[in-house]
Design an enzyme around this catalytic site. Sequence first.
Site, mmCIF file in Angstrom:
data_model
loop_
_atom_site.group_PDB
_atom_site.id
_atom_site.type_symbol
_atom_site.label_atom_id
_atom_site.label_comp_id
_atom_site.label_asym_id
_atom_site.label_seq_id
_atom_site.Cartn_x
_atom_site.Cartn_y
_atom_site.Cartn_z
ATOM 1 N N LYS A 44 -0.065 11.424 -50.288
ATOM 2 C CA LYS A 44 1.171 10.695 -50.564
ATOM 3 C C LYS A 44 0.831 9.294 -51.071
ATOM 4 C CE LYS A 44 5.337 8.947 -50.522
ATOM 5 N NZ LYS A 44 6.321 9.290 -51.576
ATOM 6 N N CYS A 128 5.519 2.562 -59.433
ATOM 7 C CA CYS A 128 5.583 1.628 -58.310
ATOM 8 C C CYS A 128 6.569 0.504 -58.666
ATOM 9 C CB CYS A 128 4.212 1.061 -57.990
ATOM 10 S SG CYS A 128 3.411 0.327 -59.405
ATOM 11 N N LYS A 162 -0.231 7.943 -62.758
ATOM 12 C CA LYS A 162 0.945 8.839 -62.657
ATOM 13 C C LYS A 162 2.057 8.155 -63.411
ATOM 14 C CE LYS A 162 3.568 12.165 -60.737
ATOM 15 N NZ LYS A 162 3.562 12.339 -59.270
ATOM 16 N N CYS A 246 2.783 17.888 -64.501
ATOM 17 C CA CYS A 246 3.612 17.903 -63.291
ATOM 18 C C CYS A 246 5.071 17.935 -63.718
ATOM 19 C CB CYS A 246 3.349 16.644 -62.465
ATOM 20 S SG CYS A 246 4.214 16.632 -60.884
HETATM 21 C C1 LIG Z 1 9.958 5.545 -56.325
HETATM 22 C C2 LIG Z 1 8.978 4.733 -55.526
HETATM 23 C C3 LIG Z 1 9.497 4.620 -54.081
HETATM 24 C C4 LIG Z 1 8.917 3.318 -56.113
HETATM 25 C C5 LIG Z 1 7.560 5.348 -55.591
HETATM 26 C C6 LIG Z 1 7.322 6.586 -54.741
HETATM 27 C C7 LIG Z 1 8.024 7.809 -55.260
HETATM 28 C C8 LIG Z 1 9.011 8.444 -54.546
HETATM 29 C C9 LIG Z 1 9.499 7.945 -53.233
HETATM 30 O O1 LIG Z 1 8.666 7.755 -52.293
HETATM 31 O O2 LIG Z 1 10.732 7.753 -53.163
HETATM 32 N N1 LIG Z 1 9.647 9.549 -55.036
HETATM 33 C C10 LIG Z 1 9.312 10.081 -56.267
HETATM 34 O O3 LIG Z 1 9.897 11.081 -56.723
HETATM 35 N N2 LIG Z 1 8.317 9.490 -56.983
HETATM 36 C C11 LIG Z 1 7.665 8.369 -56.541
HETATM 37 O O4 LIG Z 1 6.777 7.869 -57.253
#
Ligand SMILES: CC(C)(C)CCc1c(C(=O)O)[nH]c(=O)[nH]c1=O
Length: 309
Positions: A44, A128, A162, A246
């Site tokens: 994660k 991010c 990513k 992906c």
């Molecule tokens: C959206 C962020 C919380 C800034 C990064 C983590 C993330 C999340 C998340 O932890 O909400 N969900 C996603 O589908 N892609 C991501 O890259």
Amino acid sequence: GALTTTFLGHQVSNPFLNAAGVLCRTPEDLLQLASSVSGSMITKSCTVEPREGNPEPRYAAAPYGSINSMGLPNLGFEFYKQFAVEHRGKLLFISVSGMSMDENVKMAKDLLPVAKETGCIMELNLSCPNVPGKPQVGYDFTTMREYLQRVSSVYDAPFGVKLPPYFDIAHFDQAAAIFNEIPQVAFLTCVNSLGNGLVIDVDTETVAIKPKDGFGGLGGRYILPTALANVNAFYRRCPTKLVVGCGGVYSANEAFQHILAGASLVQVGTALHEEGPQIFQRVVDEFALLMRAKGYNTIDDFKGKLKTL
Ligand SMILES: CC(C)(C)CCc1c(C(=O)O)[nH]c(=O)[nH]c1=O
């Protein structure tokens, strides 16, 4: 076997792995992945400090996929770094998604010796957060270039990024130009969820998830054509880099499309969340049958060989 392939010098038994964020936050998650049939695995996205993430419900299945606003819940960088140190077996990717450029540079610097020692590979999440009021880093090209220059100046090992999905040809061109300036960027993972979708339940007349008034990233069948376009756009524009696909993979069929489009590995997110880690055995079996039916002996026989009209 026919699905064996190599990625940055690491041999994997098949090109499949989880998408960062799915079934990879806790020790229990990571054990399920390590003991699954996936050829590799990724943790994660992590921040320096552990995070609770957003209030639930923060993930919801939807008619053609999923929506999520998890809010980066994770056990903190030190946990995932230690996991990498102790991990044995399949190729391991570590997803890093700091809350600031300094945080990402710090994690990259700290991860480097572990990457060199264990062979784990960093995937820097460019979805991010940026300065409030500015778009995510992946959509702010000036900031993105600075991020990659600063991380690659402290992290002298191959790493990947990513990427959020892009939708404008000029954005494919501008983003690819930045990646092509940074030799350390060895692979591009296309794509992260489609940002800020909205899923509505007609019966209850309510949104599906609690955070952000129901706005969240879309995954699953909704995003396959966009994911394929991003894989192929960067495959064409960045010939010295690998692409990891992906988005929208539920079976060998979609995985084959990603590899035709240029993907070297294929990540599974929504379908893994819905079906569980046994999906990897199913997709591996389906993929072997598909390759045999088409007369292919290796992945390289068809990787990137998408035909145009
Ligand atoms: C959206 C962020 C919380 C800034 C990064 C983590 C993330 C999340 C998340 O932890 O909400 N969900 C996603 O589908 N892609 C991501 O890259």
